[in-house]
Design a protein around this motif. Structure first.
Motif, PDB file in Angstrom:
ATOM      1  N   ASN A  22       0.832  -1.200   0.000  1.00  0.00           N
ATOM      2  CA  ASN A  22       0.000   0.000   0.000  1.00  0.00           C
ATOM      3  C   ASN A  22       0.867   1.250   0.000  1.00  0.00           C
ATOM      4  O   ASN A  22       0.629   2.203  -0.754  1.00  0.00           O
ATOM      5  N   GLN A  23       1.903   1.248   0.818  1.00  0.00           N
ATOM      6  CA  GLN A  23       2.805   2.396   0.874  1.00  0.00           C
ATOM      7  C   GLN A  23       3.597   2.555  -0.419  1.00  0.00           C
ATOM      8  O   GLN A  23       3.745   3.675  -0.936  1.00  0.00           O
ATOM      9  N   HIS A  24       4.086   1.437  -0.962  1.00  0.00           N
ATOM     10  CA  HIS A  24       4.967   1.495  -2.124  1.00  0.00           C
ATOM     11  C   HIS A  24       4.226   1.811  -3.416  1.00  0.00           C
ATOM     12  O   HIS A  24       4.711   2.596  -4.236  1.00  0.00           O
ATOM     13  N   TYR A  25       3.049   1.197  -3.608  1.00  0.00           N
ATOM     14  CA  TYR A  25       2.350   1.321  -4.883  1.00  0.00           C
ATOM     15  C   TYR A  25       1.140   2.266  -4.860  1.00  0.00           C
ATOM     16  O   TYR A  25       0.701   2.718  -5.915  1.00  0.00           O
ATOM     17  N   PHE A  26       0.587   2.552  -3.676  1.00  0.00           N
ATOM     18  CA  PHE A  26      -0.639   3.356  -3.619  1.00  0.00           C
ATOM     19  C   PHE A  26      -0.490   4.570  -2.696  1.00  0.00           C
ATOM     20  O   PHE A  26      -1.486   5.204  -2.362  1.00  0.00           O
ATOM     21  N   GLU A  27       0.721   4.878  -2.279  1.00  0.00           N
ATOM     22  CA  GLU A  27       0.982   6.022  -1.399  1.00  0.00           C
ATOM     23  C   GLU A  27       0.126   5.956  -0.140  1.00  0.00           C
ATOM     24  O   GLU A  27      -0.345   6.974   0.378  1.00  0.00           O
ATOM     25  N   SER A  28      -0.107   4.728   0.338  1.00  0.00           N
ATOM     26  CA  SER A  28      -0.887   4.452   1.558  1.00  0.00           C
ATOM     27  C   SER A  28      -2.305   5.000   1.481  1.00  0.00           C
ATOM     28  O   SER A  28      -2.911   5.336   2.508  1.00  0.00           O
ATOM     29  N   ALA A  29      -2.857   5.073   0.262  1.00  0.00           N
ATOM     30  CA  ALA A  29      -4.196   5.637   0.074  1.00  0.00           C
ATOM     31  C   ALA A  29      -5.310   4.658   0.422  1.00  0.00           C
ATOM     32  O   ALA A  29      -6.466   5.076   0.609  1.00  0.00           O
ATOM     33  N   LEU A  30      -5.001   3.361   0.488  1.00  0.00           N
ATOM     34  CA  LEU A  30      -6.035   2.364   0.743  1.00  0.00           C
ATOM     35  C   LEU A  30      -6.151   2.088   2.247  1.00  0.00           C
ATOM     36  O   LEU A  30      -5.159   1.750   2.902  1.00  0.00           O
ATOM     37  N   THR A  31      -7.355   2.233   2.768  1.00  0.00           N
ATOM     38  CA  THR A  31      -7.598   1.849   4.154  1.00  0.00           C
ATOM     39  C   THR A  31      -7.465   0.337   4.271  1.00  0.00           C
ATOM     40  O   THR A  31      -7.986  -0.397   3.427  1.00  0.00           O
ATOM     41  N   ARG A  32      -6.778  -0.128   5.300  1.00  0.00           N
ATOM     42  CA  ARG A  32      -6.573  -1.567   5.407  1.00  0.00           C
ATOM     43  C   ARG A  32      -7.918  -2.286   5.522  1.00  0.00           C
ATOM     44  O   ARG A  32      -8.714  -1.985   6.411  1.00  0.00           O
ATOM     45  N   PRO A  33      -8.199  -3.251   4.630  1.00  0.00           N
ATOM     46  CA  PRO A  33      -9.428  -4.033   4.696  1.00  0.00           C
ATOM     47  C   PRO A  33      -9.278  -5.142   5.727  1.00  0.00           C
ATOM     48  O   PRO A  33      -8.229  -5.290   6.363  1.00  0.00           O
ATOM     49  N   THR A  34     -10.308  -5.935   5.892  1.00  0.00           N
ATOM     50  CA  THR A  34     -10.182  -7.168   6.665  1.00  0.00           C
ATOM     51  C   THR A  34      -9.597  -8.219   5.731  1.00  0.00           C
ATOM     52  O   THR A  34     -10.194  -8.543   4.704  1.00  0.00           O
ATOM     53  N   HIS A  62     -14.024  -3.362   3.766  1.00  0.00           N
ATOM     54  CA  HIS A  62     -14.007  -4.312   2.659  1.00  0.00           C
ATOM     55  C   HIS A  62     -13.279  -5.574   3.113  1.00  0.00           C
ATOM     56  O   HIS A  62     -12.692  -5.627   4.207  1.00  0.00           O
ATOM     57  N   GLU A  63     -13.303  -6.587   2.257  1.00  0.00           N
ATOM     58  CA  GLU A  63     -12.568  -7.823   2.537  1.00  0.00           C
ATOM     59  C   GLU A  63     -11.676  -8.176   1.358  1.00  0.00           C
ATOM     60  O   GLU A  63     -12.070  -8.077   0.197  1.00  0.00           O
ATOM     61  N   ILE A  64     -10.443  -8.553   1.660  1.00  0.00           N
ATOM     62  CA  ILE A  64      -9.563  -9.224   0.702  1.00  0.00           C
ATOM     63  C   ILE A  64      -9.276 -10.602   1.266  1.00  0.00           C
ATOM     64  O   ILE A  64      -8.865 -10.730   2.415  1.00  0.00           O
ATOM     65  N   ASN A  65      -9.505 -11.620   0.464  1.00  0.00           N
ATOM     66  CA  ASN A  65      -9.247 -12.985   0.905  1.00  0.00           C
ATOM     67  C   ASN A  65      -8.123 -13.603   0.080  1.00  0.00           C
ATOM     68  O   ASN A  65      -8.010 -13.388  -1.124  1.00  0.00           O
ATOM     69  N   ILE A  66      -7.263 -14.345   0.763  1.00  0.00           N
ATOM     70  CA  ILE A  66      -6.227 -15.138   0.113  1.00  0.00           C
ATOM     71  C   ILE A  66      -6.589 -16.600   0.321  1.00  0.00           C
ATOM     72  O   ILE A  66      -6.876 -17.024   1.450  1.00  0.00           O
ATOM     73  N   LEU A  82      -2.110 -10.872  -3.637  1.00  0.00           N
ATOM     74  CA  LEU A  82      -2.598  -9.804  -2.759  1.00  0.00           C
ATOM     75  C   LEU A  82      -2.640  -8.475  -3.515  1.00  0.00           C
ATOM     76  O   LEU A  82      -3.623  -7.721  -3.417  1.00  0.00           O
ATOM     77  N   LEU A  83      -1.604  -8.183  -4.288  1.00  0.00           N
ATOM     78  CA  LEU A  83      -1.560  -6.938  -5.045  1.00  0.00           C
ATOM     79  C   LEU A  83      -2.652  -6.904  -6.110  1.00  0.00           C
ATOM     80  O   LEU A  83      -3.247  -5.846  -6.376  1.00  0.00           O
ATOM     81  N   HIS A  84      -2.938  -8.041  -6.730  1.00  0.00           N
ATOM     82  CA  HIS A  84      -4.036  -8.152  -7.702  1.00  0.00           C
ATOM     83  C   HIS A  84      -5.344  -7.702  -7.052  1.00  0.00           C
ATOM     84  O   HIS A  84      -6.102  -6.903  -7.622  1.00  0.00           O
ATOM     85  N   GLU A  85      -5.606  -8.213  -5.842  1.00  0.00           N
ATOM     86  CA  GLU A  85      -6.849  -7.846  -5.161  1.00  0.00           C
ATOM     87  C   GLU A  85      -6.818  -6.388  -4.707  1.00  0.00           C
ATOM     88  O   GLU A  85      -7.859  -5.720  -4.676  1.00  0.00           O
ATOM     89  N   MET A  86      -5.635  -5.879  -4.382  1.00  0.00           N
ATOM     90  CA  MET A  86      -5.517  -4.466  -4.020  1.00  0.00           C
ATOM     91  C   MET A  86      -5.806  -3.564  -5.208  1.00  0.00           C
ATOM     92  O   MET A  86      -6.332  -2.450  -5.038  1.00  0.00           O
ATOM     93  N   VAL A  87      -5.472  -4.022  -6.422  1.00  0.00           N
ATOM     94  CA  VAL A  87      -5.819  -3.257  -7.626  1.00  0.00           C
ATOM     95  C   VAL A  87      -7.340  -3.174  -7.762  1.00  0.00           C
ATOM     96  O   VAL A  87      -7.889  -2.103  -8.070  1.00  0.00           O
ATOM     97  N   HIS A  88      -8.040  -4.297  -7.525  1.00  0.00           N
ATOM     98  CA  HIS A  88      -9.512  -4.249  -7.530  1.00  0.00           C
ATOM     99  C   HIS A  88     -10.016  -3.250  -6.490  1.00  0.00           C
ATOM    100  O   HIS A  88     -10.969  -2.487  -6.743  1.00  0.00           O
ATOM    101  N   TYR A  89      -9.417  -3.269  -5.321  1.00  0.00           N
ATOM    102  CA  TYR A  89      -9.796  -2.359  -4.238  1.00  0.00           C
ATOM    103  C   TYR A  89      -9.595  -0.908  -4.680  1.00  0.00           C
ATOM    104  O   TYR A  89     -10.491  -0.060  -4.518  1.00  0.00           O
ATOM    105  N   TYR A  90      -8.444  -0.619  -5.271  1.00  0.00           N
ATOM    106  CA  TYR A  90      -8.138   0.729  -5.757  1.00  0.00           C
ATOM    107  C   TYR A  90      -9.165   1.173  -6.802  1.00  0.00           C
ATOM    108  O   TYR A  90      -9.664   2.308  -6.762  1.00  0.00           O
TER     109      TYR A  90
END
Length: 216
Positions: A22-34, A62-66, A82-90
Motif C-alpha cells: 500500500n505504501q509502495h504502490y498506492f501512497e498508503s491511500a487504501l484503508t486496510r481491509p479485513t 471491505h474484505e480481501i481474501n487469500i 494480494l496486489l491483484h486484489e488491491m488493484v480491484h480495491y483501488y
C-alpha cells in the motif's frame, strides 16, 4: 524472524505485506481491509466490493481474501495475488469499472491499473486480463523488504490451476506442486550472512572477502 508456520502468524504477515504494498504502490491511500484466509476453490483470492463486508463496533471494512490452500506458494506469487486484489480495491474506491460479466471478466482498465502497480497480466479467454505474475519491480521490492515464504497451507486437494490470480478446477486430485521461486539465496560460507537475488549472480561477502555460494 521466526518461520511462518502458524495460521495466526501467517494472517498477521499478510497484513504487514498489505501495508508495505500500500505504501509502495498506492501512497498508503487504501484503508486496510479485513484480510481473510478462506478456501477459494475457484480462485487464488478475491476482493469484496461491499464496504460493509465486515462490521464491528468501530466501523466497517471491505474484505480481501487469500485462498487458504495457496499460502505456501513462493512469496512473490502470494504477494502478486494480494496486489491483484488491491488493484480491484483501488479501482473500486476510485470509481474505475475494471470488470464486467458479473465481475468475472477483467477488462483493459484492470490491465492498465495492474501493470502500473507492479504486476504483469496475461489474457484468459474466459476471464480476461486475470493471469497475474509479479513484475521485476515487484520482485526487487520483495527482496529489498526481506519478505519470506509462508510455510503453512490448507490441504485442499485442488486440481490443476491457472497461474496467477486465475481460476482452477476442483477434481479431488492431490495438490499440484507450486512453481519454483524465482529468487535465489546466497550464503557466505564463512560467517553465514545471506542475501537473495532474482537471477544467478556472482557475489561476495565484503566482511569475510569470501565468494557467497548458492544455498542448497
Amino acid at each position: 524472524m521466526k518461520q511462518l508456520t502458524s495460521y495466526n502468524r501467517a494472517a498477521g504477515y499478510l497484513n504487514k505485506i498489505f501495508d508495505l504494498l500500500n505504501q509502495h504502490y498506492f501512497e498508503s491511500a487504501l484503508t486496510r481491509p479485513t484480510i481473510t484466509i478462506q478456501s477459494t476453490p475457484k480462485a487464488y483470492g478475491h476482493f469484496s466490493m461491499r464496504p460493509d463486508t465486515w462490521v464491528s463496533a468501530t466501523g466497517v471494512s471491505h474484505e480481501i481474501n487469500i485462498g487458504a490452500g495457496t499460502l505456501a506458494r513462493p512469496i512473490e506469487d502470494v504477494a502478486a495475488t494480494l496486489l491483484h486484489e488491491m488493484v480491484h480495491y483501488y479501482c473500486c474506491v476510485n470509481g474505475i469499472q475494471d470488470t464486467s460479466r458479473g465481475n468475472l471478466y477483467h477488462n483493459k482498465r484492470f490491465k492498465a491499473v495492474a501493470e502500473s502497480h507492479g504486476l504483469i497480466v496475461e489474457h484468459d479467454p474466459k476471464y480476461g486480463w486475470t493471469i497475474t505474475h509479479p513484475s521485476d519491480g515487484l520482485l526487487d521490492f520483495i527482496l529489498e523488504t526481506g519478505l519470506t515464504d509462508i510455510l503453512i497451507t490448507r490441504n485442499e486437494f485442488y486440481g490443476i490451476s491457472v497461474p496467477g490470480t486465475g481460476t482452477h478446477s476442483s477434481g479431488g486430485m492431490a495438490p499440484v506442486p507450486p512453481r519454483p521461486s524465482s529468487s535465489r539465496k546466497y550464503i557466505c560460507p564463512c560467517c553465514g550472512n545471506s542475501v537473495r537475488a532474482t537471477k544467478m549472480v556472482n557475489i561476495a561477502c565484503v566482511d569475510c572477502r569470501e565468494v557467497m555460494v548458492l544455498a542448497g
